[in-house]
Design an enzyme around this catalytic site. Structure first.
Site, short mmCIF file in Angstrom:
data_model
loop_
_atom_site.label_atom_id
_atom_site.label_comp_id
_atom_site.label_asym_id
_atom_site.label_seq_id
_atom_site.Cartn_x
_atom_site.Cartn_y
_atom_site.Cartn_z
N ARG A 1 -3.48 2.29 -9.37
CA ARG A 1 -4.40 1.42 -8.64
C ARG A 1 -4.86 0.30 -9.57
O ARG A 1 -4.83 0.44 -10.80
CB ARG A 1 -5.63 2.20 -8.17
CG ARG A 1 -5.33 3.38 -7.25
CD ARG A 1 -6.62 4.09 -6.90
NE ARG A 1 -6.43 5.22 -5.99
CZ ARG A 1 -6.26 6.48 -6.37
NH1 ARG A 1 -6.26 6.77 -7.67
NH2 ARG A 1 -6.11 7.45 -5.48
N LYS B 1 -9.94 7.86 -8.82
CA LYS B 1 -11.15 7.89 -8.02
C LYS B 1 -11.99 9.11 -8.39
O LYS B 1 -11.46 10.19 -8.64
CB LYS B 1 -10.81 7.93 -6.53
CG LYS B 1 -10.23 6.61 -6.01
CD LYS B 1 -10.07 6.64 -4.51
CE LYS B 1 -9.61 5.28 -3.98
NZ LYS B 1 -9.45 5.29 -2.51
N HIS C 1 -1.71 -3.41 -4.88
CA HIS C 1 -1.47 -2.25 -4.03
C HIS C 1 -0.08 -2.29 -3.40
O HIS C 1 0.48 -1.25 -3.06
CB HIS C 1 -2.55 -2.17 -2.94
CG HIS C 1 -3.11 -0.79 -2.79
ND1 HIS C 1 -3.81 -0.15 -3.79
CD2 HIS C 1 -3.06 0.09 -1.75
CE1 HIS C 1 -4.18 1.05 -3.37
NE2 HIS C 1 -3.73 1.23 -2.15
N ARG D 1 2.05 -0.53 -5.70
CA ARG D 1 1.78 0.92 -5.58
C ARG D 1 2.54 1.50 -4.38
O ARG D 1 3.17 2.56 -4.49
CB ARG D 1 0.28 1.14 -5.44
CG ARG D 1 -0.16 2.60 -5.30
CD ARG D 1 -1.67 2.65 -5.43
NE ARG D 1 -2.28 3.89 -4.96
CZ ARG D 1 -2.42 4.98 -5.70
NH1 ARG D 1 -1.96 5.01 -6.95
NH2 ARG D 1 -3.00 6.06 -5.22
N HIS E 1 -3.60 11.46 -5.32
CA HIS E 1 -4.23 11.71 -4.03
C HIS E 1 -4.70 13.16 -3.96
O HIS E 1 -3.97 14.08 -4.35
CB HIS E 1 -3.23 11.48 -2.89
CG HIS E 1 -2.92 10.04 -2.67
ND1 HIS E 1 -1.76 9.61 -2.05
CD2 HIS E 1 -3.60 8.91 -2.98
CE1 HIS E 1 -1.75 8.29 -2.00
NE2 HIS E 1 -2.86 7.85 -2.55
N TYR F 1 0.70 6.43 2.66
CA TYR F 1 1.13 5.44 1.67
C TYR F 1 2.64 5.33 1.60
O TYR F 1 3.17 4.30 1.18
CB TYR F 1 0.60 5.84 0.29
CG TYR F 1 -0.78 5.32 -0.03
CD1 TYR F 1 -0.96 4.22 -0.84
CD2 TYR F 1 -1.91 5.94 0.50
CE1 TYR F 1 -2.22 3.74 -1.12
CE2 TYR F 1 -3.17 5.48 0.22
CZ TYR F 1 -3.33 4.39 -0.59
OH TYR F 1 -4.59 3.91 -0.86
#
Length: 325
Positions: A170, A194, A268, A271, A294, A303
């Site tokens: 990211r 994250k 992104h 990605r 994830h 994705y």
């Protein structure tokens, strides 16, 4: 004045309403919003970007409905959501704001500030199904080779593009990288994703070569600029400071335009491209999930996707009743 009148003021007396709104916000939701944001920052350990997004969404709601949380019901929340839809806001934006309200009111319910979590009862609008953009193999190869020349900036930009495609990071993860996160011997990199969850991601040979070249230029540039060695950021801007996420986005857009790539493209996109090319190459979805960081496999499935041409090709080769020409 009833709760509904407070949350949905009449269009008249605009000046008075603005004045009242500021007073009610201070005495109404704002103190609870601040408590919630502090909870997210300290206990949930969310990123700065996530925290700002929550703050913006709750500010919008507080401007719409400026009363005590105990006085808010499902009709107020539905009215806010309906107003967003009527203003032409995208469904993605509406869903995000509703998710924010659900998290906020779940917190208020747990803390005993409200007796009923009305946000949980609000139905979810159907989200549009957008396939993420991704580049072809030829396009992405040409993109990462576009930065040319010597010196910090072109060499740095090449390393960023290579790393984005090689490891599927990211933009916030690229921004937060430090020198210490690189394991040159094992060709691995430590990434903080994250919620500040750490994971180890492999780095391809091309990306590692680009990083090695960049590190040489980085040392020379820091020496020339007299930048302190205490700055441990991996990617630096022309001032010798940590490269921001906005500057990283500009790097991707700059070279995509030089290549003549049409449509929206950003970090992104690389990605998505990373994940899609792995899937087409036969990588297991669980492996891709780990590489992308994830927590849920369903997120990885959104994705990663296969283009219709590849699906038809596989079908023609594998299905016994396919029309083999």
């Amino acid at each position: 004045m009833t709760v509904r009148q407070q949350c949905h003021p009449e269009p008249c007396r605009e000046g008075q309403r603005t004045k009242d709104r500021g007073q009610r916000t201070e005495d109404g939701l704002q103190i609870y919003i601040e408590k919630f944001l502090k909870y997210l920052e300290i206990e949930r350990n969310v990123s700065v970007h996530t925290l700002k997004a929550y703050e913006r969404d709750l500010k919008d709601f507080s401007e719409y409905c400026h009363v005590q949380p105990k006085d808010i019901d499902m009709i107020d929340i539905r009215g806010f959501i309906s107003g967003l839809i009527n203003k032409g806001k995208s469904k993605t934006t509406v869903l995000r704001k509703l998710a924010t309200l659900r998290s906020f009111f779940a917190y208020l319910y747990r803390e005993g500030y409200v007796k009923i979590n009305y946000a949980r009862l609000v139905p979810t609008p159907k989200a549009p199904k957008h396939l993420p953009n991704f580049l072809s193999v030829d396009d992405v190869f040409n993109l990462v080779q576009t930065p040319e020349g010597i010196g910090l900036l072109p060499v740095r930009d090449r390393a960023i593009l290579e790393l984005l495609y090689s490891s599927g990071l990211r933009v916030s993860e690229i921004e937060g990288l430090n020198i210490d996160d690189l394991n040159m011997k094992e060709s691995m990199i430590k990434v903080r994703g994250k919620g500040k969850k750490e994971r180890i991601v492999p780095v391809g040979n091309k990306a590692m070569d680009a990083l090695k070249t960049y590190l040489v230029e980085r040392r020379l540039y820091k020496k020339k600029k007299g930048v302190s060695d205490s700055n441990n950021a991996l990617f630096l801007n022309r001032d010798g400071q940590r490269l921001s996420d906005r500057q990283i986005r500009r790097v991707v857009v700059k070279y995509a335009r030089l290549m003549g790539i049409s449509g929206q493209i950003g970090p992104h996109t690389l990605r998505h491209t990373f994940a899609t090319h792995l899937l087409i190459g036969g990588a297991d979805l669980r492996v891709i999930q780990e590489l992308l960081g994830h927590s849920s496999l369903s997120t990885t499935q959104r994705y990663t996707h296969l283009d219709i041409g590849h699906l038809i090709d596989v079908y023609d080769k594998a299905h016994p009743l396919a029309d083999k020409k």
